[in-house]
Design a protein around this motif. Structure first.
Motif, PDB file in Angstrom:
ATOM      1  N   TRP A   1     -43.435  69.881 -97.566  1.00 48.95           N
ATOM      2  CA  TRP A   1     -42.118  69.947 -96.935  1.00 48.95           C
ATOM      3  C   TRP A   1     -41.628  71.379 -96.943  1.00 48.95           C
ATOM      4  O   TRP A   1     -41.667  72.064 -97.964  1.00 48.95           O
ATOM      5  CB  TRP A   1     -41.126  69.067 -97.696  1.00 48.95           C
ATOM      6  N   THR A   2     -41.178  71.840 -95.772  1.00 51.66           N
ATOM      7  CA  THR A   2     -40.654  73.192 -95.635  1.00 51.66           C
ATOM      8  C   THR A   2     -39.242  73.129 -95.073  1.00 51.66           C
ATOM      9  O   THR A   2     -39.049  72.787 -93.905  1.00 51.66           O
ATOM     10  CB  THR A   2     -41.539  74.034 -94.695  1.00 51.66           C
ATOM     11  N   PRO A   3     -38.220  73.416 -95.873  1.00 58.60           N
ATOM     12  CA  PRO A   3     -36.860  73.389 -95.332  1.00 58.60           C
ATOM     13  C   PRO A   3     -36.669  74.500 -94.314  1.00 58.60           C
ATOM     14  O   PRO A   3     -37.201  75.600 -94.478  1.00 58.60           O
ATOM     15  CB  PRO A   3     -35.990  73.616 -96.573  1.00 58.60           C
ATOM     16  N   PRO A   4     -35.923  74.230 -93.246  1.00 62.99           N
ATOM     17  CA  PRO A   4     -35.681  75.256 -92.228  1.00 62.99           C
ATOM     18  C   PRO A   4     -34.740  76.335 -92.744  1.00 62.99           C
ATOM     19  O   PRO A   4     -34.010  76.147 -93.723  1.00 62.99           O
ATOM     20  CB  PRO A   4     -35.058  74.477 -91.077  1.00 62.99           C
ATOM     21  N   ASP A   5     -34.731  77.454 -92.058  1.00 65.98           N
ATOM     22  CA  ASP A   5     -33.863  78.565 -92.449  1.00 65.98           C
ATOM     23  C   ASP A   5     -32.401  78.142 -92.488  1.00 65.98           C
ATOM     24  O   ASP A   5     -31.630  78.595 -93.347  1.00 65.98           O
ATOM     25  CB  ASP A   5     -34.034  79.746 -91.481  1.00 65.98           C
ATOM     26  N   GLU A   6     -32.003  77.283 -91.530  1.00 68.49           N
ATOM     27  CA  GLU A   6     -30.609  76.843 -91.478  1.00 68.49           C
ATOM     28  C   GLU A   6     -30.206  76.097 -92.743  1.00 68.49           C
ATOM     29  O   GLU A   6     -29.081  76.210 -93.225  1.00 68.49           O
ATOM     30  CB  GLU A   6     -30.386  75.947 -90.246  1.00 68.49           C
ATOM     31  N   MET A   7     -31.137  75.321 -93.283  1.00 65.73           N
ATOM     32  CA  MET A   7     -30.830  74.582 -94.499  1.00 65.73           C
ATOM     33  C   MET A   7     -30.808  75.498 -95.713  1.00 65.73           C
ATOM     34  O   MET A   7     -29.944  75.375 -96.586  1.00 65.73           O
ATOM     35  CB  MET A   7     -31.861  73.472 -94.706  1.00 65.73           C
ATOM     36  N   ILE A   8     -31.741  76.431 -95.755  1.00 59.38           N
ATOM     37  CA  ILE A   8     -31.779  77.384 -96.872  1.00 59.38           C
ATOM     38  C   ILE A   8     -30.504  78.218 -96.911  1.00 59.38           C
ATOM     39  O   ILE A   8     -29.994  78.552 -97.987  1.00 59.38           O
ATOM     40  CB  ILE A   8     -33.023  78.277 -96.771  1.00 59.38           C
ATOM     41  N   ALA A   9     -29.955  78.524 -95.736  1.00 60.04           N
ATOM     42  CA  ALA A   9     -28.704  79.288 -95.692  1.00 60.04           C
ATOM     43  C   ALA A   9     -27.569  78.518 -96.356  1.00 60.04           C
ATOM     44  O   ALA A   9     -26.685  79.111 -96.982  1.00 60.04           O
ATOM     45  CB  ALA A   9     -28.340  79.625 -94.243  1.00 60.04           C
ATOM     46  N   ARG A  10     -27.595  77.181 -96.230  1.00 64.19           N
ATOM     47  CA  ARG A  10     -26.565  76.354 -96.855  1.00 64.19           C
ATOM     48  C   ARG A  10     -26.862  76.076 -98.323  1.00 64.19           C
ATOM     49  O   ARG A  10     -25.947  75.871 -99.120  1.00 64.19           O
ATOM     50  CB  ARG A  10     -26.434  75.018 -96.099  1.00 64.19           C
ATOM     51  N   GLN A  11     -28.159  76.022 -98.652  1.00 61.91           N
ATOM     52  CA  GLN A  11     -28.576  75.706-100.019  1.00 61.91           C
ATOM     53  C   GLN A  11     -29.600  76.753-100.479  1.00 61.91           C
ATOM     54  O   GLN A  11     -30.808  76.515-100.443  1.00 61.91           O
ATOM     55  CB  GLN A  11     -29.182  74.311-100.077  1.00 61.91           C
ATOM     56  N   PRO A  12     -29.137  77.909-100.904  1.00 64.89           N
ATOM     57  CA  PRO A  12     -30.044  79.013-101.259  1.00 64.89           C
ATOM     58  C   PRO A  12     -31.069  78.654-102.322  1.00 64.89           C
ATOM     59  O   PRO A  12     -32.135  79.284-102.390  1.00 64.89           O
ATOM     60  CB  PRO A  12     -29.083  80.096-101.768  1.00 64.89           C
ATOM     61  N   GLU A  13     -30.787  77.635-103.138  1.00 69.83           N
ATOM     62  CA  GLU A  13     -31.748  77.260-104.174  1.00 69.83           C
ATOM     63  C   GLU A  13     -33.061  76.726-103.594  1.00 69.83           C
ATOM     64  O   GLU A  13     -34.073  76.635-104.299  1.00 69.83           O
ATOM     65  CB  GLU A  13     -31.135  76.202-105.101  1.00 69.83           C
ATOM     66  N   LEU A  14     -33.054  76.401-102.290  1.00 66.77           N
ATOM     67  CA  LEU A  14     -34.278  75.910-101.645  1.00 66.77           C
ATOM     68  C   LEU A  14     -35.162  77.036-101.129  1.00 66.77           C
ATOM     69  O   LEU A  14     -36.219  76.773-100.567  1.00 66.77           O
ATOM     70  CB  LEU A  14     -33.905  74.969-100.489  1.00 66.77           C
ATOM     71  N   GLU A  15     -34.752  78.270-101.328  1.00 58.75           N
ATOM     72  CA  GLU A  15     -35.547  79.418-100.877  1.00 58.75           C
ATOM     73  C   GLU A  15     -36.971  79.356-101.419  1.00 58.75           C
ATOM     74  O   GLU A  15     -37.930  79.768-100.757  1.00 58.75           O
ATOM     75  CB  GLU A  15     -34.866  80.718-101.310  1.00 58.75           C
ATOM     76  N   LYS A  16     -37.130  78.819-102.621  1.00 60.14           N
ATOM     77  CA  LYS A  16     -38.472  78.777-103.230  1.00 60.14           C
ATOM     78  C   LYS A  16     -39.432  77.893-102.436  1.00 60.14           C
ATOM     79  O   LYS A  16     -40.644  78.008-102.592  1.00 60.14           O
ATOM     80  CB  LYS A  16     -38.387  78.268-104.664  1.00 60.14           C
ATOM     81  N   TRP A  17     -38.885  77.012-101.564  1.00 57.70           N
ATOM     82  CA  TRP A  17     -39.735  76.155-100.741  1.00 57.70           C
ATOM     83  C   TRP A  17     -39.784  76.620 -99.286  1.00 57.70           C
ATOM     84  O   TRP A  17     -40.195  75.866 -98.415  1.00 57.70           O
ATOM     85  CB  TRP A  17     -39.242  74.710-100.797  1.00 57.70           C
ATOM     86  N   SER A  18     -39.373  77.829 -99.018  1.00 56.66           N
ATOM     87  CA  SER A  18     -39.354  78.342 -97.649  1.00 56.66           C
ATOM     88  C   SER A  18     -40.774  78.453 -97.098  1.00 56.66           C
ATOM     89  O   SER A  18     -41.767  78.409 -97.839  1.00 56.66           O
ATOM     90  CB  SER A  18     -38.690  79.714 -97.604  1.00 56.66           C
ATOM     91  N   ALA A  19     -40.864  78.630 -95.774  1.00 53.96           N
ATOM     92  CA  ALA A  19     -42.175  78.803 -95.144  1.00 53.96           C
ATOM     93  C   ALA A  19     -42.885  80.025 -95.712  1.00 53.96           C
ATOM     94  O   ALA A  19     -44.101  80.014 -95.921  1.00 53.96           O
ATOM     95  CB  ALA A  19     -42.004  78.933 -93.635  1.00 53.96           C
ATOM     96  N   ALA A  20     -42.116  81.081 -95.980  1.00 58.75           N
ATOM     97  CA  ALA A  20     -42.713  82.302 -96.529  1.00 58.75           C
ATOM     98  C   ALA A  20     -43.325  82.059 -97.904  1.00 58.75           C
ATOM     99  O   ALA A  20     -44.293  82.724 -98.295  1.00 58.75           O
ATOM    100  CB  ALA A  20     -41.662  83.408 -96.615  1.00 58.75           C
ATOM    101  N   ASN A  21     -42.771  81.076 -98.627  1.00 60.97           N
ATOM    102  CA  ASN A  21     -43.274  80.758 -99.962  1.00 60.97           C
ATOM    103  C   ASN A  21     -44.236  79.574 -99.969  1.00 60.97           C
ATOM    104  O   ASN A  21     -44.628  79.090-101.034  1.00 60.97           O
ATOM    105  CB  ASN A  21     -42.109  80.494-100.913  1.00 60.97           C
ATOM    106  N   GLY A  22     -44.593  79.109 -98.788  1.00 61.13           N
ATOM    107  CA  GLY A  22     -45.604  78.061 -98.695  1.00 61.13           C
ATOM    108  C   GLY A  22     -45.095  76.639 -98.681  1.00 61.13           C
ATOM    109  O   GLY A  22     -45.873  75.691 -98.600  1.00 61.13           O
ATOM    110  N   GLY A  23     -43.770  76.442 -98.752  1.00 59.40           N
ATOM    111  CA  GLY A  23     -43.216  75.098 -98.717  1.00 59.40           C
ATOM    112  C   GLY A  23     -43.379  74.352-100.038  1.00 59.40           C
ATOM    113  O   GLY A  23     -44.007  74.845-100.976  1.00 59.40           O
TER     114      GLY A  23
END
Length: 234
Positions: free
Chosen positions: A144-166
């Motif tokens: 699961w890879t949260p979209p940038d829009e969601m990470i902007a609302r919930q910065p704690e999900l940055e660790k699961w970003s596409a750049a970090n491999g989901g």
């Protein structure tokens, strides 16, 4: 070719929500990773005190899975939301998936006026969704890879970003044991049908988006649906 689970951002984000009748702003909710937003009250037992052997078998433990799945007590699932074959006359082709958002049912159309029916949980914005599309891709134990829009609302999900491999597959992954990816005209709608261990959320609107099924049910559906099958959300 497999499609990356990462979700689009920017101008493509609104475009890819054409499948939904809600405004583009609703899309941000629909792709929030299919996570539960509120913890519901303690599960209530179904009306009937006992369950059939077939129901016990349907929701058995699945230790053979990559990540073992515990059994679900069918008595804790309202009878109407347990997996069952039902009479379902429709003009839709055999193999079509139909999501009835008014009654929290997902149907898989079968021959001779029958369908396999599953109880489902919906996102709060789910009642605004409607349209036709196709199941373009299926995946076992998806990441699961949260979209940038969601990470902007919930910065704690940055660790699961596409750049970090989901987020890797596993029991805590919001997409569960299986996921069906819905595309319209070759474009990702950002809409998924997926599994969830939160069986008590079936029949309710509790998630940030997508359609969720009990883990055992999504595994059953996955085995029956073929890539390219049509899906209708009503």
């Amino acid at each position: 070719m497999p499609i990356e689970e990462g979700l689009p951002s920017g101008s493509q984000f609104a475009t890819r929500r054409r499948f939904l009748t809600g405004a583009a702003g609703v899309a941000a909710l629909a792709v929030a990773g299919c996570t539960t937003t509120n913890r519901p009250p303690s599960p209530q037992a179904a009306e009937e005190p006992t369950v059939s052997p077939s129901a016990l078998s349907a929701y058995r433990a699945m230790p053979e899975e990559r990540f073992p799945i515990p059994a679900v007590d069918p008595a804790k699932i309202p009878r109407q939301f347990r997996r069952q074959q039902v009479r379902y006359p429709t003009s839709e082709a055999v193999g079509t998936v139909i999501v009835d958002t008014s009654d929290f049912y997902l149907y898989l159309v079968q021959e001779n006026g029958m369908a396999m029916r599953y109880g489902c949980g919906l996102g709060r914005a789910g009642f605004e969704w409607s349209g036709r599309a196709k199941i373009a891709w299926k995946q076992v134990w998806p990441k699961w890879t949260p979209p940038d829009e969601m990470i902007a609302r919930q910065p704690e999900l940055e660790k699961w970003s596409a750049a970090n491999g989901g987020m890797p597959p596993g029991p805590m992954n919001p997409l569960g044991a299986r996921a069906l990816y819905i595309f319209e005209d070759g474009v990702d709608t950002l809409y998924r049908v997926h599994g969830s261990p939160e069986y008590w959320s079936i029949g309710k609107s509790v998630s940030s988006g997508c359609v969720r099924l009990i883990q055992q049910d999504v595994i059953d559906l996955y085995a029956r649906v073929t890539t390219g099958s049509p899906i209708l959300v009503t």
